[in-house]
Design an enzyme around this catalytic site. Structure first.
Site, PDB file in Angstrom:
ATOM      1  N   GLU A 116      47.954 130.505 -33.831  1.00 20.37           N
ATOM      2  CA  GLU A 116      48.888 131.185 -32.563  1.00 20.37           C
ATOM      3  C   GLU A 116      48.963 133.170 -32.911  1.00 20.37           C
ATOM      4  O   GLU A 116      50.239 132.982 -31.968  1.00 20.37           O
ATOM      5  CB  GLU A 116      49.985 130.669 -32.084  1.00 20.37           C
ATOM      6  CG  GLU A 116      49.938 128.695 -31.941  1.00 20.37           C
ATOM      7  CD  GLU A 116      51.139 128.205 -32.481  1.00 20.37           C
ATOM      8  OE1 GLU A 116      52.425 128.931 -31.999  1.00 20.37           O
ATOM      9  OE2 GLU A 116      50.972 127.132 -32.307  1.00 20.37           O
TER      10      GLU A 116
ATOM     11  N   GLU B  12      45.728 118.910 -32.636  1.00 18.62           N
ATOM     12  CA  GLU B  12      46.359 118.933 -32.087  1.00 18.62           C
ATOM     13  C   GLU B  12      46.958 118.138 -31.053  1.00 18.62           C
ATOM     14  O   GLU B  12      48.109 118.446 -30.154  1.00 18.62           O
ATOM     15  CB  GLU B  12      47.554 119.831 -32.379  1.00 18.62           C
ATOM     16  CG  GLU B  12      47.391 121.360 -33.046  1.00 18.62           C
ATOM     17  CD  GLU B  12      48.665 122.318 -33.630  1.00 18.62           C
ATOM     18  OE1 GLU B  12      49.905 121.899 -33.076  1.00 18.62           O
ATOM     19  OE2 GLU B  12      48.650 123.344 -34.643  1.00 18.62           O
TER      20      GLU B  12
END
Length: 370
Positions: free
Chosen positions: A156, A261
């Site tokens: 991220e 995810e």
């Protein structure tokens, strides 16, 4: 010609030559397309490990630690490493015949403040932080060298517009902190696959930023094995066409793709513009946004199944370029979506219900497998 020798091993109570004999349903259904994984929670690792006849072992052939391998779990204090839960993940993977994905070496979240400070609380120098980064990566990746299929090296690092996030890693080290992290990871484990992982990569601007990162790493002589597209989706977003365009864009950049995810929230969004997976997003509880406390209606089960069917059909379409699809959890009761972005909600984002039973979404994607 001498016949090839077959080495038989004992897994799941069965003598077999296959390393994934435990994966009998979902993973087996997609065996020829990609690995099918699940995230393993700290709660699961803190108790007696799941038996070989549970969905964790039977349905999946790749495990990712939900939290046990993040910096705050492994090195909460300077120089003090705790591998107890991470080691249990590998014990479970060995029991189930599953691969392990290391998640994550470098992230701006769930990293203790001391990492970026000296003993007086002042921000440390670039040189000092690089030393800490290297020590952590060498220690962690070195411990599991040869046992990890691949590492989410950096997690991220991008804003939704594709620019680099203003994190302590970037502020102190500079824009090249990703290159440094990938270089250390490659040195620590020369044979592991290396990934960049992020959410909202269905957005064109953000996936363009990911492509720039891929090119920067390649130009620096670092081979990135795949870009992880976090699939924190919803019944309300994103459009399947947007996910497909991003997959095609990453393929064109010369990298493989992982869906890392995956979960699909069924709950109403707190505001019209809401999306993503930023853990800092929080909203006040309101019954309006928590309508299914007593169970998910059949109509919503069907909507959820339709979304999963569309996603898995898309993943199969690009299976030559997709190495893994990982669900972020196994059953609804353990999903982080129950507490994000509103704490205490009852969500139904996964393939198994709160009793560990397969949902309609599960049945549909298994039935539709090639």
């Amino acid at each position: 010609m001498e016949k090839a020798k077959v080495i038989l091993v004992m897994l799941c109570g069965v003598i077999t030559a296959s390393p994934s004999v435990c994966a009998q349903e979902l993973a087996e259904a997609y065996h020829d397309q990609f690995l099918t994984g699940t995230a393993i929670s700290n709660d699961t690792l803190s108790k007696a490990l799941p038996a070989t006849d549970t969905p964790v072992c039977k349905e999946f052939n790749a495990f990712t630690a939900e939290n046990a391998m993040k910096w705050q779990s492994l090195q909460p204090r300077d120089g003090e490493f705790d591998f107890s839960l991470a080691d249990k993940l590998f014990e479970l993977a060995d029991r189930c015949g599953a691969s392990v994905i290391g998640h994550t070496l470098i992230w701006h979240q769930q990293t203790p403040e001391w990492v970026f400070k000296d003993e007086k609380g002042a921000e440390i120098s670039r040189k000092h932080l690089l030393e800490r980064m290297k020590e952590h990566i060498y220690t962690v990746a070195g411990r599991y060298k040869g046992r990890v299929l691949g590492w989410d090296v950096v997690n991220e690092a991008l804003n939704d517009d594709g620019s680099l996030r203003d994190t302590p890693w970037r502020r102190i080290i500079g824009d090249d902190y990703l290159i440094q992290a990938f270089r250390f990871a490659r040195e620590a484990d020369p044979d592991a696959q290396l990934y960049y992982n992020d959410f909202n990569l269905y957005k064109p601007e953000k996936v363009a930023g990911a492509v720039r990162l891929v090119h920067q790493l390649t130009d620096a002589g670092i081979d990135i094995s795949a870009v992880g597209m976090q699939g924190h989706y919803s019944l309300f977003y994103p459009e399947l066409s947007a996910v497909e365009e991003s997959i095609k864009t990453l393929i064109s950049a010369g990298t493989k793709v992982s869906l890392t995810e995956l979960d699909v929230s069924v709950l109403p969004v707190p505001e019209e513009s809401f999306d993503g997976a930023d853990v800092n997003q929080r909203y006040v509880a309101d019954p309006l946004y928590d309508p299914y406390r007593n169970g998910l209606p059949e109509s919503e089960q069907k909507r959820l199944a339709d979304v999963y069917e569309g996603l898995f059909s898309l993943f199969v379409k690009y299976a030559a370029h997709i190495d893994r699809v990982t669900l972020w959890g196994t059953s609804d009761d353990e999903s982080w979506r129950n507490n994000w972005p509103v704490r205490g909600r009852v969500d139904y984002p996964l393939l198994f219900d709160r009793n560990g039973q397969p949902k309609l979404a599960y049945k549909v994607i298994v039935k539709k497998a090639p």
